[in-house]
Enzyme design. Sequence first.
Site, PDB file in Angstrom:
ATOM      1  N   LYS A  92       0.838  -1.189   0.000  1.00 31.24           N
ATOM      2  CA  LYS A  92       0.000   0.000   0.000  1.00 31.24           C
ATOM      3  C   LYS A  92       0.879   1.247   0.000  1.00 31.24           C
ATOM      4  O   LYS A  92       1.961   1.260   0.609  1.00 31.24           O
ATOM      5  CB  LYS A  92      -0.909  -0.036   1.239  1.00 31.24           C
ATOM      6  CG  LYS A  92      -2.025   1.007   1.267  1.00 31.24           C
ATOM      7  CD  LYS A  92      -2.913   0.759   2.481  1.00 31.24           C
ATOM      8  CE  LYS A  92      -4.030   1.782   2.601  1.00 31.24           C
ATOM      9  NZ  LYS A  92      -4.887   1.515   3.778  1.00 31.24           N
ATOM     10  N   SER A 174      -9.708   1.521   2.841  1.00 33.06           N
ATOM     11  CA  SER A 174      -8.819   2.326   2.020  1.00 33.06           C
ATOM     12  C   SER A 174      -7.725   1.512   1.324  1.00 33.06           C
ATOM     13  O   SER A 174      -7.027   2.036   0.462  1.00 33.06           O
ATOM     14  CB  SER A 174      -8.142   3.394   2.887  1.00 33.06           C
ATOM     15  OG  SER A 174      -7.283   2.800   3.866  1.00 33.06           O
ATOM     16  N   SER A 198     -10.237  -0.986   6.919  1.00 30.65           N
ATOM     17  CA  SER A 198      -9.571  -0.692   5.656  1.00 30.65           C
ATOM     18  C   SER A 198      -8.829  -1.862   5.035  1.00 30.65           C
ATOM     19  O   SER A 198      -8.416  -1.784   3.883  1.00 30.65           O
ATOM     20  CB  SER A 198      -8.609   0.486   5.833  1.00 30.65           C
ATOM     21  OG  SER A 198      -9.326   1.676   6.039  1.00 30.65           O
TER      22      SER A 198
END
Length: 459
Positions: A92, A174, A198
Amino acid sequence: MPGDGRAGSGTASVEHVRCDGCDLPIATMVDAMRRGQLSSSGLVGGFTERMDAHARLRAVIERNPDAPALAAARDAERDARAPLGGVPILLKDNIDTGDRLHTTAGSLALAENRAPQDAPLVARLRGAGAVILGKTNMSEFANYMTGGKAPNGYSSRGASTLNPFDETADPSGSSTGSAVALATGQCAAAIGTETCGSIISPSQRAGIVGLKPTVGLVPGTGVIPISPTLDTPGPMARTVADVAIVLGVLTGAAYDLRGELAGARIGLVRPAGDGDAEWRAAAERVADLGRRQGVTWVDVHLPSHDLGAILSPIMRCEFAAALDAYLASMRNPAIPPTLAAIIAFNQAHADVALRYGQSELLEAATASPDDPAYRDALDARDALIARFDAAFARHGVDVLFLLDADTDIAALTGFPSLTLPLGRTSAGLPIGSGFIARRGREDALLRVAAAFETALGRP
């Protein structure tokens, strides 16, 4: 270059470009590379072709230019001791790498941020032989920016990550890019981060396995933060076994997945309301499957909690200090040195940086840890943890299975949680489970999930 942030129409293909070995379980992949039957260079090349084929989905925000050379070095080593020897992994975009990749949390304000060193978790991945393929797109600042106005998976740097099963559907966030990249076969595993849902929520929507570890189990140093109290990195992969291997590398532990459903005692949590009928029905079918295979289900009622009263003050009052400390550690004059400076940058470049505003950044900039609401939230969280611990003990269970997609209580308490694909909706969208375990009981969580995965006929 950022796109317009809008999802397209129609359904994207999730068919994988041919790549020898790319769809193997990680353990099999590693063994084949040790035997010389497969190469890390071939895997990197195959996954790169898949990135090209699925570029429209915008799951990958930046590719590692050094990946081919790293893969070639792994091929030359062929280290029999490396549990991830040559395995390509995506990270990420809020996780530091001390290489030519940037770490931006999806923000144009941080577009020039290159970390001086790997985050500890990345160092552990490299030490285990992993090849870092690149960074995945994400909801900007891990969804702590616009107060819910931006689509999940949108960042000013990477635009909108699209749902591969239906481009008009919410992919959730996210860790959106990590989930979508796995669903479309662009890596062997990925690392996401979670503050509240997330990792779990985008994994549920992508039909993959995601694990949010006990907060503090995986080091969070070198990760662009929201809340030190709530944040945690965690592994995402296609199977429970793959997640267990990556988690073992991140924690230094070995996880034994051997176990049966027969004789297992598992808590069953029924939703307070009706929820989504198709998700509920899928979970009920899994519960019935477990019952037929000998699971003893114990009805457990989760302690009541006020999500907003706990979550919002903690995030609001911790974000500025945590982010400022991270920015200071970069020692990079090319990036804004504080949250206040990021806000000013965004305002000066509003046409590209503030398509959906920055209301949460503005609130956090004026918040103080001296706010009574912050202390009240921490106290309420401690009380919730105690009640949650007591619920596990009272019912004599280590793992709970939720009949809905709730991600709140595990996030608020820091308990580990995992999602397992359960099937599809009538519209063809994936449905994911909700498992929660006691703090530090990732071993039990993984064993139960692996047993259900087998019972469901998955790998």
